[in-house]
Design a protein around this motif. Structure first.
Motif, PDB file in Angstrom:
ATOM      1  N   PRO A  32      14.666  19.053  18.539  1.00 50.27           N
ATOM      2  CA  PRO A  32      14.884  18.075  17.466  1.00 50.27           C
ATOM      3  C   PRO A  32      16.291  18.185  16.889  1.00 50.27           C
ATOM      4  O   PRO A  32      16.941  19.227  17.001  1.00 50.27           O
ATOM      5  CB  PRO A  32      13.836  18.456  16.425  1.00 50.27           C
ATOM      6  CG  PRO A  32      13.580  19.914  16.668  1.00 50.27           C
ATOM      7  CD  PRO A  32      13.708  20.099  18.150  1.00 50.27           C
ATOM      8  N   GLU A  33      16.762  17.098  16.285  1.00 50.99           N
ATOM      9  CA  GLU A  33      18.021  17.124  15.545  1.00 50.99           C
ATOM     10  C   GLU A  33      17.725  17.688  14.153  1.00 50.99           C
ATOM     11  O   GLU A  33      16.767  17.266  13.509  1.00 50.99           O
ATOM     12  CB  GLU A  33      18.608  15.716  15.424  1.00 50.99           C
ATOM     13  CG  GLU A  33      18.957  15.070  16.751  1.00 50.99           C
ATOM     14  CD  GLU A  33      19.457  13.638  16.574  1.00 50.99           C
ATOM     15  OE1 GLU A  33      20.139  13.372  15.559  1.00 50.99           O
ATOM     16  OE2 GLU A  33      19.142  12.794  17.433  1.00 50.99           O
ATOM     17  N   VAL A  34      18.548  18.626  13.705  1.00 46.88           N
ATOM     18  CA  VAL A  34      18.303  19.292  12.428  1.00 46.88           C
ATOM     19  C   VAL A  34      19.510  19.108  11.509  1.00 46.88           C
ATOM     20  O   VAL A  34      20.655  19.399  11.901  1.00 46.88           O
ATOM     21  CB  VAL A  34      18.027  20.797  12.622  1.00 46.88           C
ATOM     22  CG1 VAL A  34      17.789  21.476  11.278  1.00 46.88           C
ATOM     23  CG2 VAL A  34      16.812  21.004  13.539  1.00 46.88           C
ATOM     24  N   TYR A  35      19.251  18.624  10.284  1.00 45.35           N
ATOM     25  CA  TYR A  35      20.303  18.400   9.293  1.00 45.35           C
ATOM     26  C   TYR A  35      19.921  19.120   7.997  1.00 45.35           C
ATOM     27  O   TYR A  35      18.846  18.881   7.444  1.00 45.35           O
ATOM     28  CB  TYR A  35      20.483  16.906   9.018  1.00 45.35           C
ATOM     29  CG  TYR A  35      20.890  16.092  10.230  1.00 45.35           C
ATOM     30  CD1 TYR A  35      22.226  15.892  10.556  1.00 45.35           C
ATOM     31  CD2 TYR A  35      19.919  15.533  11.066  1.00 45.35           C
ATOM     32  CE1 TYR A  35      22.592  15.150  11.666  1.00 45.35           C
ATOM     33  CE2 TYR A  35      20.277  14.784  12.181  1.00 45.35           C
ATOM     34  CZ  TYR A  35      21.618  14.603  12.472  1.00 45.35           C
ATOM     35  OH  TYR A  35      21.973  13.860  13.580  1.00 45.35           O
ATOM     36  N   ILE A  36      20.807  19.985   7.523  1.00 46.41           N
ATOM     37  CA  ILE A  36      20.573  20.739   6.293  1.00 46.41           C
ATOM     38  C   ILE A  36      21.665  20.378   5.285  1.00 46.41           C
ATOM     39  O   ILE A  36      22.860  20.573   5.552  1.00 46.41           O
ATOM     40  CB  ILE A  36      20.601  22.264   6.544  1.00 46.41           C
ATOM     41  CG1 ILE A  36      19.686  22.648   7.707  1.00 46.41           C
ATOM     42  CG2 ILE A  36      20.215  23.005   5.269  1.00 46.41           C
ATOM     43  CD1 ILE A  36      18.219  22.456   7.449  1.00 46.41           C
ATOM     44  N   ALA A  37      21.264  19.868   4.121  1.00 45.25           N
ATOM     45  CA  ALA A  37      22.222  19.516   3.060  1.00 45.25           C
ATOM     46  C   ALA A  37      22.100  20.519   1.918  1.00 45.25           C
ATOM     47  O   ALA A  37      20.993  20.900   1.536  1.00 45.25           O
ATOM     48  CB  ALA A  37      21.942  18.107   2.545  1.00 45.25           C
TER      49      ALA A  37
END
Length: 352
Positions: free
Chosen positions: A298-303
């Protein structure tokens, strides 16, 4: 730097006071910090105005707006906002404006509560309405309020709808739901899993999802046959994504449980602030990267807001240790939500 707002009729296609009222409206409904409102612009317009119409317009778009009447900000916030408007009006030497004082009187007669509402206007004209606590820490958790990184991630998502369109999304640490609800309303995911660990947060999250006209899948809507039937009927009428709310403990969640969720996209906001929590997060991400059934991670984005540079660098170092690569995602270009523009917020995309 904050995006420049139009200040002339030729720029906005409307009178300057109309544009200003719109800026006040977006900020007020979302509970923007009062110090960040365009007070100087208001003073300039009031100096050149022959009557009180600019203030009346702002009142109609804020305190008297139907959304505020139904889902109001806290009593304290409305009181301080109206007091500031009165100061600006009185500084012009104009005759008292009855509507301002009547509105303040109504607020002063209102009882303060432990909860308030914030309404975030979307570019489509729709809104995300959230019920949250007035205290930063409540019931032993900080998850019952909206944080800047969540607003920042939602802003980025609305500029990058293709990332989420027709995809299955898993959000870690959803809190009370701002980011996920905005994505469900504007980015057209196929499925969306909100997740958190604190019981009170999960309850408020579920309530906010329903408050926004979104429907949870039957298994989380209740336990009785009648509740299941009603929820299935709602879901059938809904044109939105399949939504579930899941209790996920990053330390205990299994690879099998994550496989069940079948996430194409994984996001999280404001979850990198404690070294112990960071380790748990990275462990969960490792499981996610290893559980794709078709071999595609999966694509993972952490802000997150960088409050402490050491914490930020420590997070990157821990990612490097376990072989997770990362890259900084470009900032959103438009200012849609009223988070602190001075805050140092970033989004990392994690890669294997």
């Amino acid at each position: 730097m904050e995006e420049r707002q139009p200040r002339h009729a030729s720029e906005a296609g409307q009178a300057p006071e109309g544009s200003l009222a719109h800026r006040f409206q977006r900020g007020f409904l979302a509970g923007k910090r009062l110090s960040d409102f365009p007070w100087e612009d208001l003073e300039e317009i009031l100096k050149n105005s022959k009557d009180s119409s600019p203030l009346l317009t702002i009142l109609q778009k804020t305190v008297f707006h139907p959304m505020c009447l139904k889902y109001p900000p806290s009593v304290k916030y409305r009181r301080c906002f109206l007091s500031e408007l009165i100061k600006k009006h009185e500084s012009t030497g104009a005759e008292p404006l009855d509507q301002l004082y009547e509105a303040l009187g109504d607020v002063l007669n209102s009882e303060e509560t432990t909860h308030c509402y914030k309404n975030y206007l979307l570019p489509s004209g729709d809104a995300v309405t959230l019920c949250e606590t007035v205290a930063i820490i409540s019931q032993g958790t900080t998850g019952l309020v909206t944080w800047d990184a969540g607003l920042y991630l939602a802003e980025w998502a609305l500029e990058n709808t293709a990332v989420f369109c027709n995809r299955s999304v898993l959000e870690l640490g959803s809190g009370i739901g701002l980011t996920g609800i905005a994505i469900c309303k504007a980015c057209h995911p196929r499925a969306y899993t909100f997740s958190d660990h604190h019981e009170c947060v999960l309850q408020q999250l579920s309530a906010n999802i329903r408050l926004n006209g979104l429907f949870l899948q039957p298994e989380v809507c209740g336990h009785s046959t009648a509740e299941h039937a009603a929820c299935k009927a709602e879901l059938a009428r809904s044109q939105g994504p399949n939504i579930i709310v899941a209790e996920l403990d990053w330390n205990l969640v299994t690879r099998e449980r994550l496989m069940e969720l079948q996430a194409d996209i994984v996001i999280a906001a404001d979850v990198v602030y404690d070294p112990e929590l960071t380790q748990s997060l990275i462990g969960a991400v490792q499981k996610l990267f290893s559980c794709s059934s078709d071999g595609k991670a999966p694509e993972v984005y952490i802000a997150f807001a960088i409050r402490n540079p050491d914490t930020y660098c420590g997070f990157q170092a821990e990612l490097d240790k376990v072989g997770i690569r990362w890259e900084v995602v470009p900032n959103p270009r438009k200012h849609l939500f009223p988070y602190d523009r001075r805050a140092n917020i970033t989004i990392l995309r994690l890669l294997v």
